[in-house]
Design an enzyme around this catalytic site. Structure first.
Site, PDB file in Angstrom:
ATOM      1  N   LEU A 164      23.001  15.467-107.214  1.00  9.52           N
ATOM      2  CA  LEU A 164      23.418  16.233-108.391  1.00  9.52           C
ATOM      3  C   LEU A 164      24.930  16.411-108.312  1.00  9.52           C
ATOM      4  CD1 LEU A 164      20.721  19.094-108.471  1.00  9.52           C
ATOM      5  CD2 LEU A 164      20.738  16.981-109.819  1.00  9.52           C
ATOM      6  N   ASP A 165      25.582  16.456-109.461  1.00  4.53           N
ATOM      7  CA  ASP A 165      27.020  16.710-109.480  1.00  4.53           C
ATOM      8  C   ASP A 165      27.323  18.032-108.778  1.00  4.53           C
ATOM      9  OD1 ASP A 165      27.307  14.414-110.978  1.00  4.53           O
ATOM     10  OD2 ASP A 165      27.357  15.474-112.893  1.00  4.53           O
ATOM     11  N   LYS A 166      28.531  18.152-108.292  1.00  5.43           N
ATOM     12  CA  LYS A 166      28.954  19.352-107.573  1.00  5.43           C
ATOM     13  C   LYS A 166      28.585  20.631-108.313  1.00  5.43           C
ATOM     14  CE  LYS A 166      33.186  21.823-106.301  1.00  5.43           C
ATOM     15  NZ  LYS A 166      34.671  21.806-106.333  1.00  5.43           N
TER      16      LYS A 166
END
Length: 326
Positions: free
Chosen positions: A136-138
């Site tokens: 998942l993105d940051k």
């Protein structure tokens, strides 16, 4: 490991043929093996991923034993939803980078997992991202699954590659987006590739890989003038491209609230929100995206497993503020 090139695979790139036959190894891992001279044909190393194989070729791949993880374990709290000897399912918070990279050598999910799981993590993904089969993105929150051994890694990799087309896997997201779509549900089927000018971004491009996102309207919110200004969408992935939901929703004119990368031209829309909503959006400081649903087959038992996690506090506050403006 050996791969025999099928009749219809002649004149195909080496890396593409290997990716088809060795789905348990990531494309980046295969490329690294090729460049390292670990892939050979008739005892001669093939060091060019673009080498065109011939029908009937027997390609040999020397896969070394997984090296000990380079990143160090760090005592970082994890919100674990499920864990057994094969997998860990966790609820990732915002601000947590999944694996070490330039600018994020420490303080990542991988560092936390090494401390939590020790040597049991699968090494197939490479030493800098042990156990990681998706990410998942940051600043995207929500459910992630991690492989604790190579059997689990291979099974999960295959399930993520299939993305529910023939199996039961489902990945669902809650997304707060600008505007109101003209219908209650739809599908975005548009290939995604690197942006031609901004390499840190992705974009819809005909040269890209297939990308399919299904969405459904759950709730709409009004602005100061009483007209719809934002919506809550439930999105499900049929593919898993980088930034897929963010790119696809921006492509159809409904970028995520708080997404400064794919929705910068919508910043002024915040002026049309009520004061409470403006404050909640400013406090959010990230794209309004949460991975709330994960369904998969257990890699060892085949049992169908289903998890859901509610919106985190910052998105609940945003939702409440948007509702209050109605």
């Amino acid at each position: 490991m050996e791969v025999v090139v099928a009749g219809d695979e002649g004149s195909t790139r080496l890396d593409r043929v290997l990716a088809v036959h060795l789905a348990e190894l990531s494309r980046s891992r295969l490329k690294a093996l090729i460049l390292a001279g670990a892939v050979s044909l008739r005892d001669a190393a093939l060091r060019d991923p673009a080498y065109h194989v011939a029908s009937g070729d027997t390609i040999t791949i020397d896969v070394p034993e997984a090296a000990p993880p380079e990143p160090k374990g760090e005592d970082i709290a994890l919100d674990i939803v499920f864990e057994d000897d094969d997998i860990v399912v966790l609820n990732k918070p915002k601000g947590l980078v999944v694996h070490p990279a330039a600018g994020h050598e420490t303080g990542t999910l991988v560092n936390a997992l090494i401390a939590h799981c020790g040597s049991s993590l699968s090494g197939i993904g490479g030493v800098r991202r042990p156990g990681i089969v998706h990410r998942l993105d940051k600043d995207t929150t929500g459910l992630m699954v991690v492989a604790k051994n190579d059997l689990a890694h291979a099974s999960l990799t295959a399930q993520f590659a299939d993305h529910g087309r023939t199996g039961p896997m489902r990945r669902g997201y809650m997304a707060f987006a600008w505007g109101l779509p003209g219908r209650h549900r739809g599908t975005v089927d548009a290939p995604i590739d690197r942006h031609p000018h901004a390499r840190e971004k992705m974009a819809v491009r005909q040269s890209g890989r297939e990308a399919v996102t299904h969405w459904e309207l759950l709730e709409s919110f009004a602005g100061r003038d009483g007209k719809p200004i934002a919506t809550l969408l439930a999105c499900e992935l049929e593919t898993g491209r980088t930034h897929q939901i963010r790119v696809h929703l921006a492509h159809i004119g409904h970028p995520l609230l708080g997404d400064g990368v794919y929705g910068p031209h919508f910043k002024t829309k915040a002026n049309q929100l009520g004061p409470e909503s403006q404050g909640a959006l400013a406090a959010l400081g990230r794209q309004a995206l949460h991975a709330y649903l994960l369904v998969l087959e257990h890699p060892r038992t085949g049992e169908l497993l289903h998890w859901e996690t509610p919106l985190p506090e910052d998105l609940l506050l945003l939702q409440g503020a948007l509702k209050a403006a109605l």
